[in-house]
Every structure is written in C-alpha cells, then in structure tokens.
Scaffold this active site. Structure first.
Site, PDB file in Angstrom:
ATOM      1  N   GLU A  87       0.800  -1.221   0.000  1.00 53.52           N
ATOM      2  CA  GLU A  87       0.000   0.000   0.000  1.00 53.52           C
ATOM      3  C   GLU A  87       0.838   1.279   0.000  1.00 53.52           C
ATOM      4  OE1 GLU A  87      -3.170   0.383  -0.372  1.00 53.52           O
ATOM      5  OE2 GLU A  87      -3.823  -1.691  -0.239  1.00 53.52           O
ATOM      6  N   SER A 364     -52.334 -19.023  -8.755  1.00 53.09           N
ATOM      7  CA  SER A 364     -53.648 -18.379  -8.668  1.00 53.09           C
ATOM      8  C   SER A 364     -53.661 -17.149  -7.777  1.00 53.09           C
ATOM      9  CB  SER A 364     -54.682 -19.388  -8.164  1.00 53.09           C
ATOM     10  OG  SER A 364     -54.892 -20.395  -9.129  1.00 53.09           O
TER      11      SER A 364
END
Length: 687
Positions: A87, A364
């Site tokens: 980093e 349904s």
C-alpha cells in the site's frame, strides 16, 4: 528517446505538484475552519464511528464497523511489512504525500493506459476513511491531503500505522486486522504466518473481489502479488516467498449469524450500499432507523419453522435431500413500511433472500389482478357471469391451449365472485383473453409489480415470477382501496453528530378508484370466508380480512397472501430446486395446506389483543344478493344466492352478459404463447 520523454513527464509532474502544494496552501486558508479537529490520540477516532442499524421498536439489530483495536506490538510484524509493501512502500520516508510514489503510479497508469495504481499514502487513506468517506469531489481530496499532513506532524509513524491497521475494512464484515484474523483464520493478529499476513494485506484494496470466502482463486492471485511486492521491497527473500506459498492457508469456515433479522438487515445494507456507496454505509458512523418490527420478525421465524417441521415430519414424502423453504413479508398498509421480511428458514444455512427474489410463480394468487383488470377495463363486476367450461384458445402456429380446472371439474355459468372464491382457471383464462395479456400487465404495474411479466394467455394462471414483497404490496393496494404506498425499509438516517441525512415521508398514490376496488376486496373476503382460503377461518383467525391461495404447476410453489385493514402479508413455501412438494399419499402441497396455516398463525399473533377493524364501504356501493348462476336478482328458480358488493346504479334485474358466450377468433396480428397449465388444488385439508 523514451528516457527523454520520461524526464519531461517527471519534470512536468513536479511542476504540477509544486503548483498543487501552493494551491493547497491557499485552499487550506479557506478550508481551515471546515477541517476536523484532530484528537490527542487516534484511538479516540478508531472507537467512535460504528454504524448502528435500529429496528422500528428502538432495538439495535446490527452494528457495522465495530472494531477491536490492538496495539502495534500485538500485530504480526509480517502483516505490517506486507501492508506497507503493497500500500505504501515509502511510508517511513514521506511526510504524508509521496511524490515518488505518485510519479510511479502516474507512469504505470500512462504505460498501461488504465488506472492500475493509486498514489495515496497510508496516511491519506486513513484520513479518507476517518473523515471524508462519503464525499466525492475534489474538495474532499484537498481536505484529505491537508488532514494527512496534519496527522504526520501530530502523530508518529507507528501511531498512524497502528490506527490504519485497526480501522481498515477487510471484507466479510471485519474491520481491523484483529477482527480479520479471527474472521478468516480463527487466530489473533499477532499469530499470523506469512501467507495469511499477505492475504490480509491484499484485501483492503478490494475487500469483496479478493475475498477468499467468495473468490478463493482471485484471493490467492492477490496474495501472490503481495508476496512478490514484499520480496521486491526487501522485506522477505525469494526462499521466504516460495516457502510461504507451500504453507497451508488455514482458512476457517465463514461465520454466519442465525438471527432471523439478518435477512432484513442484509437487504437494508445492500440497498443503501447501492444507493450511497459501501464506504458511506460502513464507515459513516451512521444511525439507520429501519421499519422492522423485531416482534413480528421473531413471530414469522417461529411460525415458519414450526409449520415446515410439521410438514416434513407428518405430511411430506420422506427421503428428500432438499429442505423445505419459506418466505414471509408483512407491510403496514397505512404507510408501506416493511414490518417483517423473512427470506428463508435459517439464515445460517442459506443467505438467499426468497422474500425479495422474483424467481417463483404466484399461481392463482395472481388472479385478483386479472379480475381487477376485467372490472376496470371491461366494466365487469362481481355479479358478471362467465361460463366455466372447457375452452380451447387458438394459438397461431401451434396447438390450441385448453386450461383446465383442478380435477377437470367445471361449474358452468358462474358469477365472478364465486369463480374467484373457487379459483377457476378456465374463467381467469377467458378474462385474460378478452382483455389481452398486455392490458393485464398494465394493471399489474398499477399495483406496483415491477418484475417482467410474460405477454401470453397463461399469465391468467400466474406463470411469471414475482417476489413475495411485490405480492404483499399489490394486496396492500386492495386493502387500501386503491391507494399504493410504495414499500420502504428505512425511516431515517442520522450522521454521527445527529444531523438528519435522510427522512422518509410517505404519500399514497390513488391507482384505482375505491368504487372499483371495494367489490374486489369483498370478493377476496369471500375467498377467505367460504372459498379456497377458508382454512384460515378454521384455524381460528377471525379478524376482517381478505386473501387468496396460490399453487403452481406440479405443486412447485404454495402461496397465501392476505390482508387486514392494518397489514398485508405474503407467504411462499417450496423447494429451492423447483421440485414438486408431494405428500406421503402422492398429493401435491397446495397453498391452503402449505402457506395458509403459516399466515393464519402468524397474523393471529400479530393482531393479538387488538380489536377487529372493518374495511370502510365507499359511498355509492351497496350489497345485493344474486343468483350465482345467472347474476340476476333471485327468483323462484334460484338454487343458490351470494351477496355481492356492487355500484348502487347497477340494475341487476337485467342480463349483464349474452346468454351464449362466444370466444372471438384470434386477430391475425396477435401472437400468443403458452406454458403448461398450472393446476390448483385448494381443497380444505382435514384438521
């Protein structure tokens, strides 16, 4: 030639840097009052910014970014070397801004014609994560740099490194190296070996894409890159790197919470991250006040688990590897607030959220939308007569489609209310044919359904996937007599200072007139009182309510969706692998047996101690008894009557349909497709 270009590039870069520093000095003078005041210790910052998620009843249901800081001496030196190497290799040499690192990053990005490296130092990243995580403009970048420079003059390098290691996000909900070491390897940060240290050091740059739980191959490639960087920076030898790659990683199984709130919490986090960014949600130190009622959620979990265990033990065919699953959603009709959202049986076993997934067909349970379309667009009403008889619908270029009722039983001429109460497939198919599927889809959109719907006649039988959340919202419109309140899950968001960042204000939209919706509402009360959903009454639920069962093709899905004046709840039951749900006698599990009992027991507990609340009747609507076969007022030949809610100006002494119903020929430019016909057996189970 290339060397000369590089020298010019670096010269221009330094010139720009000098100009930027001068500009930053001027900006600092203007922004100095807006910069955060640094405390005397970075530890005070590390412990101050967890995001808290609250339920509607004030309970903290999740904390994000809660860290467990450790001292630098309690962190493996291998990890510290790895994080610096990957980093910020010049961490101990720069003063918050790394000119060489920035130039190198620019050179690599120009060479590869893509942004593959960044020039931010660990100090800048710390400043960003602590103070400016959800700002996204150049002012933030300037503030970030200025605070980084302040940090470098206020704290030692070791203090900054310790703070960074304790607050950075490593994925899987782990903040800080101590929590990450426990999450991924089940050990303390001080006990990490070289391979484990390198893997953790590779996560902050991409905590989700390089997560070893989610993508182990990509995680290992990232780990190899970190080890190579450590070797290049002189932290380890080539032999160390090769030996580390031969080491057992020791990854533990992921920890998964079993709390039933987790389905809702994960839904909230993902939605907010999509809208505002993960940094805002995880690093913001926010207070998120949601709509969840934890009592309802616990009830949902308990009732679902109890009923599914009963089905698996007493009724269903044994020997299946798959566990029966369920989903449940409850909406507050008055506001649209999501009060319960259970996405599965146990979150610890499956994190797939079935409550918001639209991969299951409603069967349904979709029919009320079809009936609403017929009443609004064709002028039908509960006493309109349709012939329930076998009918073939011509399909251009294919075989005719003939939807069938359960058991191939038909009623002949029947009013709409009774047809819905008995969930007659042939009637629903005729309605869609007369409407066209596209007009039904338009009505579904008015109900708030956004999932893709098939433009075909089988839409009459609910053959397009929708989510339980969508179905609960659609039924809520009926309970509200035409008013749609969009479902929402967050009431308010505050920052760590108590400032309100977001406030939800609900406002209903009248999608249908109350005079049109109320007759449908009354029809659905009939479904629950005397139709396919009457099991709910048999199980002891007595509040005024309406609802509808749903069972799909080959019994792969069982639904019950119902509403009271206060709440609309949807329940789905089925197998994730789409296999039919069959009982020990070879019968399929229907909505009335699989889902309706869950709805009944759950809603009875939700409304426990509350007085029954009736649905108000709109002006211009009255009740009238009619002959169920003719739709007329009863006479001496009437065999059965039924009470219907109709407009006062409707004259039921006259025929409402021709005596002979003829299916018109299919227009030549109309394309219709079909799928196998779902059948619904909503017969009342023996109790």
């Amino acid at each position: 030639m290339f060397r000369r270009i590089l020298e010019k590039t670096i010269f221009v870069l330094y010139t720009l840097m000098l100009g930027f520093i001068c500009l930053a000095a001027g900006v600092y003078w203007n922004l100095r009052d807006d910069l955060p005041q640094l405390p005397d210790s970075l530890d005070k910052i590390n412990l101050s910014l967890p995001t808290e998620i609250y339920s509607a009843d004030g309970e903290i249901i999740k904390v994000l970014g809660q860290r467990h800081p450790v001292n630098l001496e309690n962190i493996s030196p291998l990890f510290l070397k790895a994080i610096i190497a990957v980093e910020d290799a010049r961490f101990y040499e720069h003063s918050g801004l790394d000119h060489i690192g920035l130039a190198r990053a620019l050179y690599v990005n120009i060479q590869r014609r893509a942004v593959v490296q960044g020039g931010s130092t660990l100090t800048q990243q710390l400043a960003k994560n602590l103070f400016f995580s959800f700002e996204r403009d150049w002012v933030r970048k300037v503030k970030e740099l200025l605070v980084a420079l302040q940090m470098e003059t206020t704290f030692t390098k070791d203090e900054i490194l310790e703070a960074y290691a304790n607050q950075v996000y490593f994925g899987s909900g782990a903040y800080g190296v101590e929590e990450a070491a426990q999450e991924y390897f089940g050990k303390r940060a001080q006990d990490l070996n070289l391979l484990q240290a390198a893997m953790l050091a590779g996560l902050p740059n991409s905590p989700n894409n390089a997560n070893p739980f989610i993508n182990p191959e990509r995680a290992m490639r990232r780990t190899q890159a970190v080890l190579a960087r450590m070797e290049r920076e002189g932290y380890i030898s080539r032999e160390d790197r090769e030996r580390a790659l031969q080491t057992e990683l020791g990854l533990v199984a992921p920890r998964i919470e079993s709390n039933p709130n987790q389905y809702f919490v994960r839904f909230v986090i993902d939605k907010l991250a999509d809208d505002y960014g993960k940094e805002f949600v995880h690093y913001g130190g926010l207070k998120i006040y949601t709509t969840l009622d934890t009592r309802y959620q616990q009830l949902a979990h308990r009732v679902v688990d109890t009923h599914l265990k009963h089905l698996e033990k007493r009724e269903l065919k044994a020997g299946l590897d798959e566990s029966l699953q369920a989903a449940l959603v409850t909406l507050d009709n008055r506001t649209g607030a999501i009060r319960a959202l259970l996405g599965g049986r146990r979150y610890s076993e499956s994190q797939f959220n079935r409550a918001v997934s639209n991969n299951r067909m409603p069967g349904s349970a979709f029919k009320p939308i079809v009936y609403m379309a017929a009443m609004e667009k064709l002028g039908y009403h509960p006493a309109t007569v349709v012939d329930d008889a076998p009918t073939q619908f011509p399909i251009p270029g294919g075989e005719p489609w003939e939807p069938s009722n359960f058991g191939d039983k038909y009623m002949g001429p029947v009013i709409l209310k009774k047809a819905l109460m008995n969930s007659l497939n042939a009637v629903s198919a005729k309605l869609v044919y007369n409407l066209t599927p596209r007009r039904v889809i338009q009505t579904a959109r008015q109900f708030g359904i956004t999932s893709p719907l098939g433009d075909n006649l089988s839409l009459a039988l609910g053959t397009s996937g929708v989510s339980p959340l969508e179905m609960a919202a659609a039924y809520s419109v009926i309970a509200n007599q035409g008013i749609l309140n969009e479902p929402y899950f967050v009431q308010r968001i505050e920052d760590f200072r108590g400032n309100v960042l977001y406030q939800h204000f609900f406002h209903g939209v009248q999608r249908f007139s109350s005079k049109t919706v109320y007759p449908l509402l009354n029809m659905m009360q009939g479904v629950m009182d005397e139709g396919t959903g009457r099991v709910v009454r048999r199980l002891g639920f007595h509040h005024p309510a309406g609802g509808k069962t749903g069972t799909t093709n080959d019994y792969k899905d069982a639904w019950f969706i119902g509403f009271t004046r206060e709440y609309a709840s949807a329940v789905w039951v089925g197998y994730d692998n789409n296999q039919p749900v069959i009982d020990k006698n070879g019968r399929g599990l229907t909505g009335s047996r699989g889902a309706a009992p869950i709805w009944a027991y759950y809603m009875e507990k939700v409304l426990e101690g509350k007085s029954p609340v009736n649905f108000p009747r709109p002006e211009g609507i009255h009740f009238q008894k009619v002959d169920t076969r003719s739709g007329y007022l009863p006479d001496l030949m009437t065999m059965e009557t039924m009470e219907v809610a109709v407009r006062e100006d409707l004259n039921l002494e006259k025929p409402v349909l021709p005596e002979t119903e003829v299916i018109p020929p299919l227009p030549p430019d109309r394309e219709v497709t079909t799928v196998p016909t779902p059948r619904e057996d909503d017969a009342l189970p023996k109790l």
